[in-house]
Design a protein around this motif. Structure first.
Motif, PDB file in Angstrom:
ATOM      1  N   THR A 482       0.853  -1.192   0.000  1.00 42.38           N
ATOM      2  CA  THR A 482       0.000   0.000   0.000  1.00 42.38           C
ATOM      3  C   THR A 482       0.885   1.238   0.000  1.00 42.38           C
ATOM      4  OG1 THR A 482      -0.139  -0.069   2.419  1.00 42.38           O
ATOM      5  CG2 THR A 482      -1.945  -1.071   1.189  1.00 42.38           C
ATOM      6  N   ASP A 484       1.359   5.196   1.073  1.00 38.89           N
ATOM      7  CA  ASP A 484       0.935   6.253   2.003  1.00 38.89           C
ATOM      8  C   ASP A 484      -0.196   5.803   2.914  1.00 38.89           C
ATOM      9  OD1 ASP A 484       2.852   7.876   0.821  1.00 38.89           O
ATOM     10  OD2 ASP A 484       1.437   8.706  -0.626  1.00 38.89           O
ATOM     11  N   GLY A 485      -0.165   4.542   3.279  1.00 42.70           N
ATOM     12  CA  GLY A 485      -1.074   4.035   4.296  1.00 42.70           C
ATOM     13  C   GLY A 485      -2.418   3.582   3.814  1.00 42.70           C
ATOM     14  N   SER A 486      -2.765   3.821   2.531  1.00 45.86           N
ATOM     15  CA  SER A 486      -4.119   3.450   2.129  1.00 45.86           C
ATOM     16  C   SER A 486      -4.243   2.937   0.694  1.00 45.86           C
ATOM     17  CB  SER A 486      -5.062   4.653   2.301  1.00 45.86           C
ATOM     18  OG  SER A 486      -4.625   5.750   1.517  1.00 45.86           O
ATOM     19  N   THR A 520       5.554   6.766   0.634  1.00 41.87           N
ATOM     20  CA  THR A 520       6.009   5.656   1.457  1.00 41.87           C
ATOM     21  C   THR A 520       5.185   4.421   1.127  1.00 41.87           C
ATOM     22  OG1 THR A 520       6.711   7.117   3.268  1.00 41.87           O
ATOM     23  CG2 THR A 520       6.301   4.813   3.825  1.00 41.87           C
ATOM     24  N   HIS A 522       4.227   0.596   2.070  1.00 44.86           N
ATOM     25  CA  HIS A 522       4.231  -0.403   3.135  1.00 44.86           C
ATOM     26  C   HIS A 522       4.082  -1.788   2.516  1.00 44.86           C
ATOM     27  CE1 HIS A 522       3.680  -2.247   7.041  1.00 44.86           C
ATOM     28  NE2 HIS A 522       2.592  -2.849   6.576  1.00 44.86           N
ATOM     29  N   ASP A 535       8.549  -0.628   5.641  1.00 44.30           N
ATOM     30  CA  ASP A 535       8.180   0.574   4.899  1.00 44.30           C
ATOM     31  C   ASP A 535       9.355   1.044   4.053  1.00 44.30           C
ATOM     32  OD1 ASP A 535       5.574   0.829   5.925  1.00 44.30           O
ATOM     33  OD2 ASP A 535       6.330   1.793   7.737  1.00 44.30           O
TER      34      ASP A 535
END
Length: 544
Positions: A482, A484-486, A520, A522, A535
Motif C-alpha cells: 500500500t 501512504d497508508g491506504s 512511502t 508499506h 516501509d
C-alpha cells in the motif's frame, strides 16, 4: 357584649395569618425586600453611590449600611470642606469673598452641592465665557487642571457641562470586585469575563469562570488540556508537549544522533538532531556516483593477455557494490587479488569470444582454467565492470531467478573478485561471508533513492522488487503493498529459483503503477513464519 366578641377575636388573630414566605431573612447573604444589603451582597452600592468620595462600604449585621469605611473620605453636607471635591460645605466657604474672587462686592454663600454661590456678588461670574471665575469648577475647555483620576475615578475623559460643573459621565468608576463589571485592575467580575474564553486562553475547551477575587478560574479549562500542559493531546494535533516526547527520539524520527525537543506549538523541533536518514542515504548515493570511470584495460585479445583494469575501474565498481549493500543494511565487502586475477581472465575469454557463458568450452579463444572457474562462479555482463553493477541490480532477462541482484545482496557474498575489459566484465559471486540477516528486501526498509529505480536501461518496476532469505521459506508468501497508508498497489508474485544468492526468494512486479518519490510504500508479507512487514520511503536524491 356578646355581639362584639367574635369580630374582636378575628381582628386579634390577623397577624398570625400573615404569610412569611416572602419576607427577607437577615443575614442569609442575599439582599431582598427592604434590606439595604446582606453580607457581601451590597446590591451594587458603593461609598461613591451613597454620596461619599471614597472608602469601602460594608453591611451591618442588621442588613443596613455600615458607613464606617466611607466616612473618613467625607461627603458634601458633613460641614467639612473636602478640597479635592468641594469648594465649600455648609457655612464654611473658606477664605472666599466676592472681592478676592474679583467679582465686586457682596456675599459668597455655599450651595447644597458644596459649590460657591456668587449670585450675591455685584459682578457674578458668567458661565460659558471660557473664563474660570468665582464658583465655577470649570468653563468650557478650562478644567482648572483637573482630571477623572484626580476626582477619584479610575480613568476616562473629564469634561465641563453648561453649568460650569464637571461632567464625569465619560470617567471610569474605580473597580469594585463583585459588581459584575470588569474595572481597572480586574481581569473578570462575575459573569463578565472581558471577552475571554478557555479557547482564547489556548485551551482546547471548557467553561471559563471568575473567582470571588475577580481573577480567572481556569480549572474547567485545564481539564480539556492545552499545548504546554505536559500531556500530549493527539486529538488536537499535538505530537509532543514540553518534555513529553511520546517516546520519540532523533533516531526514531529518522536522524542519526542529537537531541529531540518539543516546540511551543507542540510539534517536534528537530534542529538539535543530527543528519536525517535521507541526508545520509542521499549523501552517500550522490557521492559514490560522482566518479563512474571504468578505467583502461591493459590486456589484449590478440595475445590472450588478461592484463588488468585500471585502478579507478575496479575501485569504482566495488564502491557501487557496497553502495547497494548499504541501501539494504548489509556490510561492505572487499576484493581478493587472487579472485580479481581469475575474474580478469574470465573477462578476457568473454571479450575474445564476444559472448557470455557460465560454462565456456575449452575450444574458446583465450580459454584458461582460471577463467572458466571464474565464469562458473560469477555474475557476467556485456558491459565494463562499473556499468555492470547497476545492470545486475535491475537484473533484466532473469525473471525466474533474479540471480545477479540476489548474489550481490547475499549474506554469503564476499570477498569478491572484479575483472573487466573495455566491453565485458565478471564479478565473482560465490563467497564466504556471513552477514546473518534473516531476510533482505530490495528496495529495503527505510530511505530508498528514486534514482535507484532506473539506474540502467531497464527499471526495477519492470523486473520487480525482491525479497530473499536463507531461513524463511517464502513458498506460500502473500504480499500486499500500500502507498501512504491506504492506496493499494497490486503486484504479481514470482517464486524465484532456489540457491541463487539465497535459499528462498520472490519477486514482486508492480501492476499498473510505478515507484514514485515522495511516497512511502508499506510491504506486508503474510503466509510465512514469521510474517514480514516494512516501509520503503522513496526520496529524490537530486534535491540533496
Amino acid at each position: 357584649m356578646k355581639r362584639f366578641l367574635i369580630p374582636l377575636m378575628w381582628f386579634l388573630l390577623l397577624p398570625a395569618c400573615d404569610d412569611t414566605a416572602g419576607k427577607s431573612v437577615c443575614p442569609d447573604g442575599i439582599a431582598t425586600g427592604s434590606e439595604s444589603c446582606d453580607g457581601t451582597d451590597l446590591r451594587g452600592a458603593t461609598c461613591q453611590t451613597l454620596g461619599y468620595y471614597g472608602g469601602a462600604l460594608a453591611c451591618s449585621a442588621e442588613c443596613g449600611w455600615d458607613l464606617a469605611g466611607c466616612e473618613p473620605s467625607g461627603r458634601c453636607g458633613d460641614s467639612i470642606v473636602q478640597s479635592a471635591f468641594e469648594q465649600c460645605d455648609g457655612t464654611d466657604v473658606g477664605l472666599a469673598t466676592c472681592e478676592n474672587l474679583g467679582l465686586g462686592t457682596g456675599e459668597i454663600l455655599c450651595t447644597a452641592n458644596c459649590r460657591l454661590d456668587d449670585s450675591g456678588c455685584s459682578n457674578p461670574a458668567v458661565c460659558g465665557d471660557g473664563l474660570l471665575q468665582g464658583s465655577e469648577l470649570c468653563d468650557g475647555l478650562d478644567l482648572d487642571g483637573q482630571t477623572c483620576t484626580g476626582l477619584g475615578f479610575a480613568g476616562g475623559q473629564l469634561a465641563c457641562n453648561t453649568s460650569c460643573e464637571f461632567d464625569t459621565s465619560a470617567c471610569q468608576a474605580a473597580a469594585v470586585c463583585g459588581d459584575g463589571h470588569v474595572g481597572d485592575g480586574e481581569v473578570c467580575d462575575g459573569a463578565d469575563l472581558d471577552g475571554q474564553t478557555c479557547l482564547s486562553l489556548g485551551y482546547y475547551g471548557g467553561d471559563l469562570a471568575c473567582t470571588g477575587a475577580c481573577t480567572l478560574d481556569q480549572a474547567p479549562c485545564a481539564a480539556a488540556g492545552r499545548c504546554g500542559d505536559g500531556t500530549i493531546q493527539g486529538t488536537f494535533g499535538e505530537v509532543c508537549d514540553g518534555a513529553n516526547l511520546g517516546g520519540q527520539t532523533c533516531e526514531t524520527r529518522g536522524f542519526v544522533g542529537g537531541t529531540l525537543a518539543c516546540s511551543a506549538s507542540c510539534s517536534f523541533n528537530e534542529s538539535g538532531c543530527g543528519d536525517s536518514q535521507a541526508d545520509i542515504v542521499c549523501g552517500r548515493w550522490n557521492a559514490d556516483r560522482v566518479d563512474m570511470n571504468e578505467g583502461i584495460w591493459s590486456g589484449s585479445v590478440n595475445t590472450c593477455s588478461a592484463g588488468d583494469i585500471g585502478a579507478p575501474g575496479r575501485a569504482n565498481a566495488l564502491k557501487l557494490v557496497n553502495l547497494y549493500r548499504f541501501l539494504v543494511d548489509l556490510p561492505p565487502v572487499t576484493t581478493d587479488p587472487t579472485l580479481d586475477a581469475k575474474a580478469e581472465k574470465c573477462a578476457l575469454m568473454m571479450t575474445a569470444n564476444n559472448t557470455i557463458n557460465h560454462f565456456p568450452p575449452t575450444s574458446w579463444t583465450c580459454y584458461s582454467a582460471d577463467g572458466a572457474n571464474a565464469a562458473g562462479s560469477s555474475n557476467l555482463a556485456t558491459t565494463p565492470g562499473v556499468q555492470a553493477v547497476d545492470l545486475y541490480m535491475v537484473d533484466p532477462g532473469n525473471p525466474t531467478t533474479m540471480g545477479h541482484r540476489r548474489w550481490i545482496l547475499s549474506n554469503s557474498f564476499g570477498p569478491t573478485g572484479l575483472g573487466s575489459t573495455n566491453s565485458y566484465s565478471c564479478m565473482w559471486a560465490f563467497g564466504s561471508g556471513n552477514a546473518g540477516k534473516s531476510w533482505t528486501a530490495y528496495p529495503g526498509p527505510g530511505i530508498f533513492p528514486v534514482q535507484a529505480v532506473n539506474p540502467s536501461w531497464s527499471s526495477i518496476d519492470q523486473t520487480g522488487w525482491t525479497l530473499q532469505s536463507d531461513s524463511i521459506n517464502l513458498g506460500s508468501a502473500v504480499v500486499t503493498i500500500t502507498m501512504d497508508g491506504s492506496t493499494n498497489r497490486p503486484v504479481t508474485i514470482t517464486h524465484l529459483g532456489a540457491n541463487y544468492g539465497s535459499s528462498y526468494a520472490i519477486s514482486m512486479i508492480p501492476q499498473g503503477w510505478s515507484t514514485q518519490a515522495g511516497h512511502t510504500y508499506h510491504v506486508s508479507v503474510t503466509g510465512v513464519t514469521p510474517a514480514i512487514s516494512y516501509d520503503v520511503e522513496v526520496v529524490d536524491c537530486s534535491a540533496f
